[in-house]
Design a protein around this motif. Structure first.
Motif, PDB file in Angstrom:
ATOM      1  N   ILE A 151       0.619  -8.675   0.734  1.00 59.27           N
ATOM      2  CA  ILE A 151       0.881  -9.553  -0.469  1.00 59.27           C
ATOM      3  C   ILE A 151      -0.020  -9.669  -1.512  1.00 59.27           C
ATOM      4  O   ILE A 151       0.158  -9.552  -2.679  1.00 59.27           O
ATOM      5  N   VAL A 154       0.416  -6.498  -3.845  1.00 60.05           N
ATOM      6  CA  VAL A 154       1.639  -6.571  -4.391  1.00 60.05           C
ATOM      7  C   VAL A 154       1.279  -7.514  -5.743  1.00 60.05           C
ATOM      8  O   VAL A 154       1.380  -7.158  -6.627  1.00 60.05           O
ATOM      9  N   ALA A 158       0.957  -6.613  -9.610  1.00 63.12           N
ATOM     10  CA  ALA A 158       1.672  -7.584 -10.376  1.00 63.12           C
ATOM     11  C   ALA A 158       1.052  -8.061 -11.934  1.00 63.12           C
ATOM     12  O   ALA A 158       1.415  -7.990 -12.804  1.00 63.12           O
ATOM     13  N   ARG A 163       4.071  -4.232 -11.454  1.00 67.62           N
ATOM     14  CA  ARG A 163       4.905  -5.129 -10.600  1.00 67.62           C
ATOM     15  C   ARG A 163       5.987  -4.063  -9.880  1.00 67.62           C
ATOM     16  O   ARG A 163       6.086  -4.331  -8.683  1.00 67.62           O
ATOM     17  N   GLN A 164       6.785  -3.115 -10.500  1.00 67.01           N
ATOM     18  CA  GLN A 164       7.549  -2.626  -9.948  1.00 67.01           C
ATOM     19  C   GLN A 164       7.015  -1.412  -8.998  1.00 67.01           C
ATOM     20  O   GLN A 164       7.352  -1.125  -7.866  1.00 67.01           O
ATOM     21  N   SER A 166       4.354  -1.755  -7.282  1.00 66.45           N
ATOM     22  CA  SER A 166       3.683  -2.344  -6.078  1.00 66.45           C
ATOM     23  C   SER A 166       4.496  -2.093  -4.835  1.00 66.45           C
ATOM     24  O   SER A 166       3.775  -2.127  -4.061  1.00 66.45           O
ATOM     25  N   VAL A 167       5.572  -2.176  -4.887  1.00 67.78           N
ATOM     26  CA  VAL A 167       6.545  -1.883  -3.790  1.00 67.78           C
ATOM     27  C   VAL A 167       6.001  -0.466  -3.094  1.00 67.78           C
ATOM     28  O   VAL A 167       5.694  -0.243  -1.896  1.00 67.78           O
ATOM     29  N   VAL A 170       2.709  -0.336  -1.635  1.00 67.34           N
ATOM     30  CA  VAL A 170       2.485  -0.907  -0.290  1.00 67.34           C
ATOM     31  C   VAL A 170       3.018  -0.108   0.882  1.00 67.34           C
ATOM     32  O   VAL A 170       2.825   0.178   1.821  1.00 67.34           O
ATOM     33  N   VAL A 311       6.604  -7.493   4.257  1.00 70.60           N
ATOM     34  CA  VAL A 311       5.977  -7.713   2.748  1.00 70.60           C
ATOM     35  C   VAL A 311       7.179  -7.126   1.917  1.00 70.60           C
ATOM     36  O   VAL A 311       7.569  -7.461   0.751  1.00 70.60           O
ATOM     37  N   LEU A 312       7.400  -5.673   2.130  1.00 68.41           N
ATOM     38  CA  LEU A 312       8.539  -4.918   1.403  1.00 68.41           C
ATOM     39  C   LEU A 312       9.681  -5.757   1.168  1.00 68.41           C
ATOM     40  O   LEU A 312      10.268  -5.880   0.143  1.00 68.41           O
ATOM     41  N   VAL A 315       9.463  -8.685  -1.403  1.00 65.28           N
ATOM     42  CA  VAL A 315       9.558  -8.326  -2.717  1.00 65.28           C
ATOM     43  C   VAL A 315      11.026  -8.044  -3.243  1.00 65.28           C
ATOM     44  O   VAL A 315      11.579  -8.344  -4.074  1.00 65.28           O
TER      45      VAL A 315
END
Length: 367
Positions: A151, A154, A158, A163-164, A166-167, A170, A311-312, A315
């Protein structure tokens, strides 16, 4: 340097840095959901990735633009949280594919959208987002320090304006941890078989999931995507054509181990935001998925940290929930969205969809 050639649609296919980064825009939601599905069900991840790879390329070449190919989020979400088994997921996808192909060929997509109503569709999105969030919390609680670290990554990305992406970062960190535990996998070509993960099973739950999914698909994957094709790429693509291609995708991919797939306005917008302008992005992304299929072994998937997976899903769930409210205006529409979403969370998404459709129709008649 960009390399290009003419496609059958008379639109250049380019292979450049911007097309490559644009390709990532569609993988932001695809890969987390696919990895989660592989970790929580009996699905064959290599076969799923092959399905995405093949149809990214097919529709990129056919339409000559970076059209998205995404999981059907309602059905995939229900499978991840355990509401649908893989056999029921496969059956629901085949039924949905047959219906989409039929209504697309008959030109009925617009009529279906008017009957259902956008607030109901957004309510289903909210319900799936809430269900995924519930599952995400359960997975994250298994290793709170790892989840907190994910988190934090992410949140930091962000704040930096990524932000996009970040997924994917991770997801990559989780992949590195899995490789460190299970070792570097030996590339292997998945076995060619019919329904390699099990035969489809039509049940009441599968049919309810299909009904809920079709509402989202008609609104987001057909009509909204058709509008974006014109807005972003100045291309005249009809919602009925998109419905037909989604039907073909499901009916062709699922028997060979794929999962229910659709187009989507979010993926199309994501590709555009990351720089994709031609179908070359689809070809590049398709090749990437096919390469991943060679190394997506069961041992590697089993070693993937479940807290990172949580976490994924957080999001993805928050993004779905946010998108459910963006186009909604007015107290009545908001009430329908919230009602369908909450009923889908505490009860059944299919039932919530049907009741929401009835409520929307009654409220429309009163106004």
């Amino acid at each position: 340097m960009a390399y290009s050639f003419q496609s059958r649609t008379d639109t250049d296919l380019e292979f450049s840095a911007s097309e490559l980064t644009g390709a990532l825009g569609d993988s932001v939601t695809v890969l987390p959901l696919v990895v989660a599905l592989g970790a929580t069900t009996s699905v064959s991840l290599p076969h799923v990735l092959i399905g995405f790879g093949v149809f990214q390329i097919v529709w990129g070449l056919y339409y000559g633009m970076p059209l998205s190919v995404e999981p059907m989020k309602a059905l995939i979400g229900l499978a991840i949280v355990g509401t649908l088994s893989y056999a029921e997921l496969a059956a629901a996808g085949l039924v949905a594919g047959g219906i989409l192909l039929t209504v697309g060929r008959l030109g009925l997509v617009g009529r279906l959208q008017r009957v259902v109503g956008e607030p109901v569709i957004r309510g289903v999105q909210l319900a799936v987002g809430l269900l995924l969030l519930e599952a995400a919390v359960d997975l994250s609680l298994g290793n709170i320090p790892v989840a907190a670290g994910g988190i934090a990554v992410v949140g930091l990305l962000a704040l930096l304006g990524y932000r996009q992406a970040s997924v994917l970062v991770v997801l990559g960190l989780g992949g590195v941890a899995a490789v460190a535990t299970a070792g570097v996998p030996t590339p292997a070509i998945p076995e060619l078989a019919v329904f390699p993960a099990g035969s489809p099973s039509i049940t009441a739950a599968a049919l309810e999931g299909t009904v809920a999914q079709l509402g989202m698909t008609v609104g987001n994957a057909a009509i909204a995507t058709a509008l974006l094709c014109g807005d972003l790429y100045d291309r005249d693509v009809s919602a009925d054509d998109l419905s037909t291609s989604m039907g073909v995708t499901c009916l062709a991919a699922i028997p060979l181990g794929g999962v229910p797939m659709c187009h989507g306005s979010g993926g199309l917008a994501g590709k555009y935001a990351f720089g994709a302008r031609t179908g070359g992005a689809n070809v590049l992304l398709g090749i990437g998925y096919l390469a991943l299929a060679l190394v997506a072994t069961g041992a590697l998937l089993a070693a993937f940290p479940m807290a990172v997976l949580g976490v994924l899903l957080v999001v993805v769930a928050l993004e779905l929930a946010r998108a459910a409210f963006e186009p909604i205006a007015g107290r009545r529409a908001l009430a329908v969205v919230l009602g369908v979403g909450i009923l889908g969370l505490v009860g059944n998404v299919g039932v919530a969809f049907v009741l929401g459709t009835i409520a929307f129709w009654l409220l429309s008649r009163r106004s």
